[in-house]
Motif scaffolding. Sequence first.
Motif, PDB file in Angstrom:
ATOM      1  N   VAL A 131      36.451  43.998  43.113  1.00  0.00           N
ATOM      2  CA  VAL A 131      35.159  43.340  42.959  1.00  0.00           C
ATOM      3  C   VAL A 131      35.351  41.950  42.369  1.00  0.00           C
ATOM      4  O   VAL A 131      36.116  41.747  41.429  1.00  0.00           O
ATOM      5  CB  VAL A 131      34.214  44.186  42.074  1.00  0.00           C
ATOM      6  N   LYS A 132      34.666  40.975  42.950  1.00  0.00           N
ATOM      7  CA  LYS A 132      34.753  39.587  42.493  1.00  0.00           C
ATOM      8  C   LYS A 132      33.347  38.996  42.497  1.00  0.00           C
ATOM      9  O   LYS A 132      32.872  38.522  43.525  1.00  0.00           O
ATOM     10  CB  LYS A 132      35.695  38.772  43.390  1.00  0.00           C
ATOM     11  N   HIS A 133      32.709  39.046  41.351  1.00  0.00           N
ATOM     12  CA  HIS A 133      31.353  38.522  41.237  1.00  0.00           C
ATOM     13  C   HIS A 133      31.349  37.010  41.426  1.00  0.00           C
ATOM     14  O   HIS A 133      32.123  36.291  40.790  1.00  0.00           O
ATOM     15  CB  HIS A 133      30.777  38.872  39.859  1.00  0.00           C
ATOM     16  N   THR A 134      30.499  36.535  42.335  1.00  0.00           N
ATOM     17  CA  THR A 134      30.406  35.104  42.629  1.00  0.00           C
ATOM     18  C   THR A 134      29.220  34.513  41.879  1.00  0.00           C
ATOM     19  O   THR A 134      28.074  34.726  42.243  1.00  0.00           O
ATOM     20  CB  THR A 134      30.249  34.881  44.141  1.00  0.00           C
ATOM     21  N   ASP A 135      29.504  33.763  40.836  1.00  0.00           N
ATOM     22  CA  ASP A 135      28.447  33.195  40.004  1.00  0.00           C
ATOM     23  C   ASP A 135      27.596  32.173  40.750  1.00  0.00           C
ATOM     24  O   ASP A 135      26.449  31.934  40.387  1.00  0.00           O
ATOM     25  CB  ASP A 135      29.059  32.508  38.769  1.00  0.00           C
ATOM     26  N   GLU A 136      28.154  31.569  41.779  1.00  0.00           N
ATOM     27  CA  GLU A 136      27.449  30.485  42.459  1.00  0.00           C
ATOM     28  C   GLU A 136      26.372  30.971  43.421  1.00  0.00           C
ATOM     29  O   GLU A 136      25.525  30.193  43.851  1.00  0.00           O
ATOM     30  CB  GLU A 136      28.451  29.608  43.233  1.00  0.00           C
ATOM     31  N   TYR A 137      26.406  32.252  43.763  1.00  0.00           N
ATOM     32  CA  TYR A 137      25.453  32.735  44.771  1.00  0.00           C
ATOM     33  C   TYR A 137      24.023  32.628  44.240  1.00  0.00           C
ATOM     34  O   TYR A 137      23.741  33.020  43.101  1.00  0.00           O
ATOM     35  CB  TYR A 137      25.750  34.174  45.158  1.00  0.00           C
ATOM     36  N   GLU A 138      23.109  32.137  45.072  1.00  0.00           N
ATOM     37  CA  GLU A 138      21.699  32.019  44.705  1.00  0.00           C
ATOM     38  C   GLU A 138      20.922  33.154  45.384  1.00  0.00           C
ATOM     39  O   GLU A 138      20.731  33.148  46.595  1.00  0.00           O
ATOM     40  CB  GLU A 138      21.148  30.654  45.106  1.00  0.00           C
ATOM     41  N   TYR A 139      20.485  34.105  44.596  1.00  0.00           N
ATOM     42  CA  TYR A 139      19.744  35.250  45.105  1.00  0.00           C
ATOM     43  C   TYR A 139      18.316  34.847  45.450  1.00  0.00           C
ATOM     44  O   TYR A 139      17.728  33.969  44.814  1.00  0.00           O
ATOM     45  CB  TYR A 139      19.730  36.379  44.079  1.00  0.00           C
ATOM     46  N   LEU A 140      17.770  35.519  46.439  1.00  0.00           N
ATOM     47  CA  LEU A 140      16.378  35.322  46.824  1.00  0.00           C
ATOM     48  C   LEU A 140      15.499  36.219  45.964  1.00  0.00           C
ATOM     49  O   LEU A 140      15.847  37.377  45.713  1.00  0.00           O
ATOM     50  CB  LEU A 140      16.207  35.697  48.296  1.00  0.00           C
ATOM     51  N   ILE A 185       9.208  44.870  49.415  1.00  0.00           N
ATOM     52  CA  ILE A 185      10.378  44.401  48.690  1.00  0.00           C
ATOM     53  C   ILE A 185      11.427  43.952  49.709  1.00  0.00           C
ATOM     54  O   ILE A 185      11.637  44.606  50.736  1.00  0.00           O
ATOM     55  CB  ILE A 185      10.955  45.513  47.787  1.00  0.00           C
ATOM     56  N   TYR A 186      12.084  42.833  49.407  1.00  0.00           N
ATOM     57  CA  TYR A 186      13.018  42.216  50.344  1.00  0.00           C
ATOM     58  C   TYR A 186      14.425  42.138  49.741  1.00  0.00           C
ATOM     59  O   TYR A 186      14.584  42.042  48.520  1.00  0.00           O
ATOM     60  CB  TYR A 186      12.543  40.815  50.720  1.00  0.00           C
ATOM     61  N   ALA A 187      15.435  42.155  50.598  1.00  0.00           N
ATOM     62  CA  ALA A 187      16.824  42.055  50.140  1.00  0.00           C
ATOM     63  C   ALA A 187      17.066  40.670  49.554  1.00  0.00           C
ATOM     64  O   ALA A 187      16.826  39.649  50.205  1.00  0.00           O
ATOM     65  CB  ALA A 187      17.778  42.320  51.297  1.00  0.00           C
ATOM     66  N   ALA A 188      17.555  40.644  48.316  1.00  0.00           N
ATOM     67  CA  ALA A 188      17.858  39.377  47.656  1.00  0.00           C
ATOM     68  C   ALA A 188      19.173  38.786  48.149  1.00  0.00           C
ATOM     69  O   ALA A 188      19.427  37.591  47.963  1.00  0.00           O
ATOM     70  CB  ALA A 188      17.919  39.587  46.145  1.00  0.00           C
ATOM     71  N   ARG A 189      19.984  39.616  48.781  1.00  0.00           N
ATOM     72  CA  ARG A 189      21.282  39.185  49.303  1.00  0.00           C
ATOM     73  C   ARG A 189      21.666  40.122  50.434  1.00  0.00           C
ATOM     74  O   ARG A 189      21.307  41.295  50.430  1.00  0.00           O
ATOM     75  CB  ARG A 189      22.333  39.221  48.191  1.00  0.00           C
ATOM     76  N   GLU A 190      22.392  39.627  51.401  1.00  0.00           N
ATOM     77  CA  GLU A 190      22.815  40.449  52.530  1.00  0.00           C
ATOM     78  C   GLU A 190      23.843  41.470  52.079  1.00  0.00           C
ATOM     79  O   GLU A 190      24.555  41.274  51.086  1.00  0.00           O
ATOM     80  CB  GLU A 190      23.405  39.565  53.650  1.00  0.00           C
ATOM     81  N   SER A 198      25.938  45.220  34.260  1.00  0.00           N
ATOM     82  CA  SER A 198      25.086  44.251  34.934  1.00  0.00           C
ATOM     83  C   SER A 198      25.686  42.867  34.790  1.00  0.00           C
ATOM     84  O   SER A 198      26.381  42.567  33.812  1.00  0.00           O
ATOM     85  CB  SER A 198      23.676  44.287  34.355  1.00  0.00           C
ATOM     86  N   VAL A 199      25.434  42.014  35.770  1.00  0.00           N
ATOM     87  CA  VAL A 199      25.977  40.657  35.746  1.00  0.00           C
ATOM     88  C   VAL A 199      24.835  39.654  35.823  1.00  0.00           C
ATOM     89  O   VAL A 199      23.787  39.915  36.432  1.00  0.00           O
ATOM     90  CB  VAL A 199      26.972  40.424  36.901  1.00  0.00           C
ATOM     91  N   ALA A 200      25.043  38.511  35.187  1.00  0.00           N
ATOM     92  CA  ALA A 200      24.047  37.445  35.226  1.00  0.00           C
ATOM     93  C   ALA A 200      23.997  36.834  36.614  1.00  0.00           C
ATOM     94  O   ALA A 200      25.033  36.605  37.245  1.00  0.00           O
ATOM     95  CB  ALA A 200      24.386  36.388  34.181  1.00  0.00           C
ATOM     96  N   ILE A 201      22.793  36.584  37.101  1.00  0.00           N
ATOM     97  CA  ILE A 201      22.618  35.981  38.418  1.00  0.00           C
ATOM     98  C   ILE A 201      21.620  34.833  38.310  1.00  0.00           C
ATOM     99  O   ILE A 201      20.938  34.664  37.302  1.00  0.00           O
ATOM    100  CB  ILE A 201      22.124  37.009  39.457  1.00  0.00           C
ATOM    101  N   GLN A 202      21.555  34.055  39.376  1.00  0.00           N
ATOM    102  CA  GLN A 202      20.570  32.976  39.460  1.00  0.00           C
ATOM    103  C   GLN A 202      19.794  33.120  40.763  1.00  0.00           C
ATOM    104  O   GLN A 202      20.318  33.610  41.766  1.00  0.00           O
ATOM    105  CB  GLN A 202      21.256  31.610  39.391  1.00  0.00           C
ATOM    106  N   PHE A 203      18.532  32.700  40.722  1.00  0.00           N
ATOM    107  CA  PHE A 203      17.666  32.795  41.896  1.00  0.00           C
ATOM    108  C   PHE A 203      17.500  31.430  42.541  1.00  0.00           C
ATOM    109  O   PHE A 203      17.431  30.395  41.858  1.00  0.00           O
ATOM    110  CB  PHE A 203      16.291  33.349  41.503  1.00  0.00           C
ATOM    111  N   GLU A 204      17.426  31.447  43.852  1.00  0.00           N
ATOM    112  CA  GLU A 204      17.196  30.217  44.605  1.00  0.00           C
ATOM    113  C   GLU A 204      15.903  29.552  44.134  1.00  0.00           C
ATOM    114  O   GLU A 204      14.857  30.191  44.002  1.00  0.00           O
ATOM    115  CB  GLU A 204      17.109  30.525  46.102  1.00  0.00           C
ATOM    116  N   ARG A 245      10.807  30.419  45.874  1.00  0.00           N
ATOM    117  CA  ARG A 245      11.000  29.040  46.316  1.00  0.00           C
ATOM    118  C   ARG A 245      12.160  28.997  47.272  1.00  0.00           C
ATOM    119  O   ARG A 245      13.195  29.588  47.037  1.00  0.00           O
ATOM    120  CB  ARG A 245      11.298  28.122  45.117  1.00  0.00           C
ATOM    121  N   ARG A 246      11.999  28.272  48.346  1.00  0.00           N
ATOM    122  CA  ARG A 246      13.066  28.121  49.331  1.00  0.00           C
ATOM    123  C   ARG A 246      13.490  26.666  49.403  1.00  0.00           C
ATOM    124  O   ARG A 246      12.687  25.754  49.226  1.00  0.00           O
ATOM    125  CB  ARG A 246      12.596  28.584  50.730  1.00  0.00           C
TER     126      ARG A 246
END
Length: 275
Positions: A110-119, A157-162, A251-257, A273-274
């Motif tokens: 597992v390699k958590h990607t901090d840069e990914y922007e979740y929806l 409810i929608y998928a925040a990431r594929e 749990s890991v810290a994430i950021q939203f788009e 926001r898109r």
Amino acid sequence: MRIVIFLLLFSISICKAQQVSIKRDSTLSTKEYVSLYVKNNMLSPMFCKIIPKDNIPETIIFTEITVIKPSERINNFIKVPRNILKTDSSLITLRDYFNFKFGYGDPSTVKHTDEYEYLLPYKRNRKLIQGNYGNFSHDHISSYHAFDFGTQIGDTIYAAREGKVVMIKESSKKHGRTRKFINHGNYVIIQHDDGTTAAYFHLNFNGALVEQGDLVERGQAIGISGMTGFTTTPHLHFVVHKATEKNGNVSVAIQFEGFVGKKFRKGRRYTRRRK
């Protein structure tokens, strides 16, 4: 989300459903030992670490650390000598001798990607009713970085990431204000390409719009919001986990788009926001 372990007739239920089962295998049991197998019921790898307590009999044989492949069954996972079983019921409470740590995924890959922007996993303007480190239920390493978004029953409810749908539950109609209802929440769990998983909790009865094994796109409708499990009000509990050898699911810290660098605050309303 807390990991809760219950034992009855050699079965273990964790993480609000039987993602991993530990059960008796009558075909491999002998006159001296009762054999228990472990079964991964998910379509993602599961990490399991058994931590023996000081009082464990030396005659109990067990596998300390293992990664269980999707849908894999491992025989002779634990072997219990019959002479320590309760003679009246042939039951053993494994948590008398062990602590268990489980995690979705393989800690070695597992390699958590901090840069990914979740929806944001919803489209309407909704209030954050509990944020990161919330003292009501986000007070554990597995839920520190969770978000509770207030929803109405019936919201999509929608998928925040594929990713791939590795587990669903949609059979529950129960909810309550205490942790005894924690295993009654409906959910969809999706594994991402970096090995992390996103959990979407408290969905409605029959509220999953996907099936186990489905590949879903970012922004795809995956469920209907409800009020099931340990909850006092309708909401979506959203959290991203990674498996670790030390602590199981964390749990890991994430950021939203649209909100990169911004802290979500309890009581404020947020709309997708898109770019």
